[in-house]
Scaffold this motif. Structure first.
Motif, PDB file in Angstrom:
ATOM      1  N   UNK A 278       0.885  -1.170   0.000  1.00  0.00           N
ATOM      2  CA  UNK A 278       0.000   0.000   0.000  1.00  0.00           C
ATOM      3  C   UNK A 278       0.918   1.214   0.000  1.00  0.00           C
ATOM      4  N   UNK A 279       0.743   2.090  -1.000  1.00  0.00           N
ATOM      5  CA  UNK A 279       1.656   3.233  -1.120  1.00  0.00           C
ATOM      6  C   UNK A 279       1.094   4.386  -0.278  1.00  0.00           C
ATOM      7  N   UNK A 280       1.113   4.186   1.024  1.00  0.00           N
ATOM      8  CA  UNK A 280       0.517   5.153   1.949  1.00  0.00           C
ATOM      9  C   UNK A 280       1.357   6.417   2.058  1.00  0.00           C
ATOM     10  N   UNK A 281       0.702   7.484   2.504  1.00  0.00           N
ATOM     11  CA  UNK A 281       1.419   8.759   2.628  1.00  0.00           C
ATOM     12  C   UNK A 281       1.437   9.212   4.081  1.00  0.00           C
ATOM     13  N   UNK A 282       0.963   8.346   4.953  1.00  0.00           N
ATOM     14  CA  UNK A 282       0.856   8.676   6.356  1.00  0.00           C
ATOM     15  C   UNK A 282       2.144   8.225   7.067  1.00  0.00           C
ATOM     16  N   UNK A 283       3.246   8.940   6.839  1.00  0.00           N
ATOM     17  CA  UNK A 283       4.542   8.526   7.404  1.00  0.00           C
ATOM     18  C   UNK A 283       5.306   7.672   6.427  1.00  0.00           C
ATOM     19  N   UNK A 284       6.503   7.179   6.834  1.00  0.00           N
ATOM     20  CA  UNK A 284       7.320   6.378   5.904  1.00  0.00           C
ATOM     21  C   UNK A 284       6.579   5.112   5.479  1.00  0.00           C
ATOM     22  N   UNK A 285       6.702   4.767   4.189  1.00  0.00           N
ATOM     23  CA  UNK A 285       5.968   3.580   3.719  1.00  0.00           C
ATOM     24  C   UNK A 285       6.898   2.449   3.294  1.00  0.00           C
ATOM     25  N   UNK A 286       8.208   2.644   3.451  1.00  0.00           N
ATOM     26  CA  UNK A 286       9.145   1.559   3.115  1.00  0.00           C
ATOM     27  C   UNK A 286       9.358   1.402   1.620  1.00  0.00           C
ATOM     28  N   UNK A 287       8.839   2.369   0.810  1.00  0.00           N
ATOM     29  CA  UNK A 287       8.879   2.188  -0.638  1.00  0.00           C
ATOM     30  C   UNK A 287       9.645   3.307  -1.336  1.00  0.00           C
ATOM     31  N   UNK A 288      10.670   3.833  -0.674  1.00  0.00           N
ATOM     32  CA  UNK A 288      11.504   4.841  -1.331  1.00  0.00           C
ATOM     33  C   UNK A 288      12.263   4.167  -2.477  1.00  0.00           C
ATOM     34  N   UNK A 289      12.877   4.981  -3.308  1.00  0.00           N
ATOM     35  CA  UNK A 289      13.656   4.453  -4.439  1.00  0.00           C
ATOM     36  C   UNK A 289      14.706   3.446  -3.958  1.00  0.00           C
ATOM     37  N   UNK A 290      15.413   3.804  -2.869  1.00  0.00           N
ATOM     38  CA  UNK A 290      16.482   2.933  -2.350  1.00  0.00           C
ATOM     39  C   UNK A 290      15.894   1.621  -1.816  1.00  0.00           C
ATOM     40  N   UNK A 291      14.754   1.760  -1.117  1.00  0.00           N
ATOM     41  CA  UNK A 291      14.150   0.547  -0.545  1.00  0.00           C
ATOM     42  C   UNK A 291      13.619  -0.375  -1.648  1.00  0.00           C
ATOM     43  N   UNK A 292      13.083   0.210  -2.709  1.00  0.00           N
ATOM     44  CA  UNK A 292      12.605  -0.638  -3.807  1.00  0.00           C
ATOM     45  C   UNK A 292      13.775  -1.299  -4.529  1.00  0.00           C
ATOM     46  N   UNK A 293      14.893  -0.564  -4.646  1.00  0.00           N
ATOM     47  CA  UNK A 293      16.091  -1.185  -5.246  1.00  0.00           C
ATOM     48  C   UNK A 293      16.531  -2.372  -4.391  1.00  0.00           C
ATOM     49  N   UNK A 294      16.483  -2.175  -3.070  1.00  0.00           N
ATOM     50  CA  UNK A 294      16.886  -3.261  -2.156  1.00  0.00           C
ATOM     51  C   UNK A 294      15.918  -4.440  -2.286  1.00  0.00           C
ATOM     52  N   UNK A 295      14.611  -4.128  -2.442  1.00  0.00           N
ATOM     53  CA  UNK A 295      13.625  -5.212  -2.596  1.00  0.00           C
ATOM     54  C   UNK A 295      13.925  -6.004  -3.871  1.00  0.00           C
ATOM     55  N   UNK A 296      14.255  -5.285  -4.948  1.00  0.00           N
ATOM     56  CA  UNK A 296      14.582  -5.955  -6.208  1.00  0.00           C
ATOM     57  C   UNK A 296      15.806  -6.866  -6.028  1.00  0.00           C
ATOM     58  N   UNK A 297      16.818  -6.356  -5.332  1.00  0.00           N
ATOM     59  CA  UNK A 297      18.021  -7.188  -5.102  1.00  0.00           C
ATOM     60  C   UNK A 297      17.688  -8.386  -4.219  1.00  0.00           C
ATOM     61  N   UNK A 298      16.671  -8.214  -3.348  1.00  0.00           N
ATOM     62  CA  UNK A 298      16.303  -9.311  -2.436  1.00  0.00           C
ATOM     63  C   UNK A 298      15.433 -10.360  -3.122  1.00  0.00           C
ATOM     64  N   UNK A 299      15.134 -10.144  -4.412  1.00  0.00           N
ATOM     65  CA  UNK A 299      14.383 -11.173  -5.143  1.00  0.00           C
ATOM     66  C   UNK A 299      12.927 -10.825  -5.383  1.00  0.00           C
ATOM     67  N   UNK A 300      12.499  -9.628  -4.974  1.00  0.00           N
ATOM     68  CA  UNK A 300      11.105  -9.262  -5.259  1.00  0.00           C
ATOM     69  C   UNK A 300      10.992  -8.996  -6.759  1.00  0.00           C
ATOM     70  N   UNK A 301      10.134  -9.751  -7.436  1.00  0.00           N
ATOM     71  CA  UNK A 301      10.039  -9.588  -8.888  1.00  0.00           C
ATOM     72  C   UNK A 301       8.705  -8.998  -9.311  1.00  0.00           C
ATOM     73  N   UNK A 302       7.750  -8.984  -8.406  1.00  0.00           N
ATOM     74  CA  UNK A 302       6.477  -8.330  -8.746  1.00  0.00           C
ATOM     75  C   UNK A 302       5.872  -7.723  -7.504  1.00  0.00           C
ATOM     76  N   UNK A 303       5.332  -6.502  -7.658  1.00  0.00           N
ATOM     77  CA  UNK A 303       4.510  -5.976  -6.572  1.00  0.00           C
ATOM     78  C   UNK A 303       3.153  -5.637  -7.148  1.00  0.00           C
TER      79      UNK A 303
END
Ligand code: B12
Ligand code: SF4
Length: 502
Positions: free
Chosen positions: A325-350
């Motif tokens: 959920x791309x929430x705007x109520x505080x940090x959502x864990x989906x910054x550019x850096x965090x998504x890059x890290x998710x991709x490196x961790x094997x996340x292939x689809x959201x």
């Protein structure tokens, strides 16, 4: 706790019948039963030859025409068109819904020819009412008690519609994993079942019972047991994992997920328990593919960060998908850096609930998102090598032609970063915030007519009057065309193992 004898055998009917991976609820309920000494056998129509439910079939060149006809007939007020649509929908329904008699016969064959069964458990989807009726009646004739459960039974209106079914001993309303062995013992001993929170029975022509509160302490549950599923019939080995139940946002007015048995209130497992399960299931089912079934995988940021930092330690080379959920109520864990890290961790689809391209609509849906933030996040995810899927709704009360044009434009502008769109017509589901508000103030939602409760299917049928206008229909056609253009494209090669899964 009384331990059943080794001959106590329970037949668990799985009506999820998904064509791609095992059913999570069944895995969660089977594990404690086995631990308590029950012999459990899973009856899966998929294993007996019925084709599995295909969630998102591939899009064909003619799909757009069919979608448009489907939409027009769905909103038509002509009784003849509605009748024709019903007939067409019945033909296009999953084979399980069409093969009621055939599956019921297989079930009866199993009861009569195999080892003696002391109890039957059914995990139902609401569209299979006729099949449940046939199976429960067969059990009644043989004196076998039946416990019927479903995610939708957390709503008392739904229970009231289902409980009078002949042959059903009780309905389970809640997450009853740890209590189930004791419930089964009492059920097979013919004891009063209203002593258990979460069970409903029909007694002296009255319906009695309660909905169990959401289960705390999820780490206490044994890992789900998927050994009974027809692995050889799946195209690949995907294991479903849930890191927390409910949704950390939980307020979207239309959302029926957060009013289901396991969807109510957010509860997280510990990161250690999740990593341990990943290792365990990867080893047990010899796979590196995982589908996180959380409603919002970024609800608990500690857990989310654990996944994007340590998934590869748990399952080297593993790949996974999940909903955010791309929430705007505080940090959502989906910054550019965090998504890059998710991709490196094997996340292939959201996958994420975009719902609409209109600020106005998102606000009245209480979606908690902002289109500017969403736009950036979708681009960042795509650049991180993550295939993006979005779900959307049309026909939400208050939606205007202008809102639809904005939705069309948003899709057009994001066709390069969105790979799949699932577009749903708005439905008023029993128990949702929308439904409860409508009960409080019936005049609140503009443009609604022909409201007809159908709690057997957990919904209130309705007609949205603005959808009758020509400009509205033209705008819908244009939205459908954008969706079709996106869905026609191939998805990133790295995510193809999950195509059609979520
Ligand atoms: C993940 C998911 C899926 C996955 C399936 C995952 C899997 N293979 O296990 C996929 C993506 C395949 C899927 C598909 C569909 N799904 Co789905 N899905 C969900 C979701 C989000 C989570 C389910 C889950 O695993 N939860 C975690 C487990 C632990 O909880 P649970 O399922 O509720 O089970 C617990 C209790 O309900 C109870 N219980 C359940 N059954 C029984 C039986 C007994 C005997 C007992 C004692 C207890 C019991 O105990 C369980 C353990 O705690 C739910 C929404 C939700 N919040 O529940 C919708 C939901 C189950 N899906 C739903 C629907 C409608 C669908 C689709 C039809 C959608 C579509 N149009 O394509 C399809 C096809 C379904 C089919 N096969 O026919 C509806 C079902 C409503 C209904 N009509 O019955 C739900 C409730 C969403 C909603 N809010 O409407 N789905
Ligand atoms: S973010 Fe998703 S799961 Fe959470 S309440 Fe909204 S629609 Fe439901």
């Amino acid at each position: 706790m009384v331990v059943p004898s080794q001959s106590s055998r329970v037949l668990f009917v799985d009506l999820n019948n998904f064509a791609r991976y095992p059913t999570q609820s069944v895995g969660y309920l089977v594990a404690p039963l086995r631990q308590a000494g029950w012999t459990v056998e899973v009856f899966s129509p998929f294993s007996t030859g019925v084709s599995g439910v295909v969630r998102e079939p591939p899009v064909r060149p003619w799909s757009l025409a069919l979608e448009r006809i489907g939409y027009r007939t769905a909103i038509s007020r002509s009784p003849i068109v509605r009748q024709m649509r019903k007939a067409a929908a019945a033909l296009a329904a999953p084979q399980l819904a069409r093969a009621t008699r055939w599956v019921a016969r297989r079930f009866v064959q199993r009861l009569d020819d195999g080892a003696q069964v002391n109890a039957v458990l059914i995990s139902a989807y609401l569209m299979y009412h006729p099949l449940c009726e046939a199976m429960a009646a067969a059990c009644a004739e043989r004196g076998i008690p039946v416990l019927l459960g479903s995610a939708a039974f957390a709503q008392p209106e739904v229970v009231r519609e289902w409980l009078p079914m002949r042959g059903v001993t009780a309905i389970a309303a809640g997450e009853l994993e740890l209590e189930l062995p004791e419930i089964l013992r009492a059920m097979t001993a013919g004891e009063d079942l209203t002593q258990f929170p979460g069970l409903w029975v029909s007694k002296d022509c009255e319906l009695k019972g309660s909905v169990a509160p959401p289960r705390p302490a999820l780490d206490r549950l044994p890992f789900p047991d998927y050994s009974d599923f027809p692995w050889e019939r799946y195209p690949n080995r995907i294991v479903p994992v849930i890191t927390g139940r409910g949704c950390g946002w939980g307020i979207c007015t239309f959302c029926s997920d957060v009013v289901t048995a396991a969807g109510r209130t957010y509860r997280s497992r510990s990161p250690e328990s999740v990593l341990e399960e990943l290792r365990y299931q990867a080893e047990r089912y010899q796979t590196k593919l995982f589908a996180f079934t959380d409603l919002k995988l970024n609800s608990n940021l500690d857990l989310w960060h654990t996944l994007i930092e340590r998934f590869q330690d748990a399952v080297p080379g593993g790949r996974w998908i999940g909903a955010v959920h791309i929430g705007t109520n505080g940090p959502n864990g989906l910054s550019r850096e965090e998504l890059q890290a998710a991709g490196r961790a094997g996340m292939v689809r959201l996958t994420t609930g975009l719902e609409a391209g209109s600020h106005n609509l998102l606000k009245i849906m209480r979606k908690g998102t902002d289109l500017g933030v969403t736009s950036r996040c979708l681009h960042d995810a795509s650049e991180a090598g993550i295939s993006v899927r979005t779900t959307m709704i049309v026909g939400y009360p208050g939606e205007s032609v202008e809102d639809l044009i904005q939705t069309r434009d948003f899709l057009r502008a994001h066709g390069s970063c969105i790979e799949r769109v699932v577009l749903n017509r708005f439905q008023i589901m029993t128990g949702t915030a929308f439904h409860r508000q409508l009960e409080d103030k019936p005049g609140r939602a503009p443009g609604l007519s022909q409201l007809t409760p159908n709690h057997r299917m957990a919904q209130l049928e309705h007609h949205y009057l603005p959808a009758d206008s020509r400009p509205y229909r033209r705008a819908i056609d244009e939205v459908l065309a954008e969706v079709h253009a996106i869905n026609r494209r191939p998805i990133m090669a790295i995510a193809r193992d999950f195509e059609g899964v979520m």
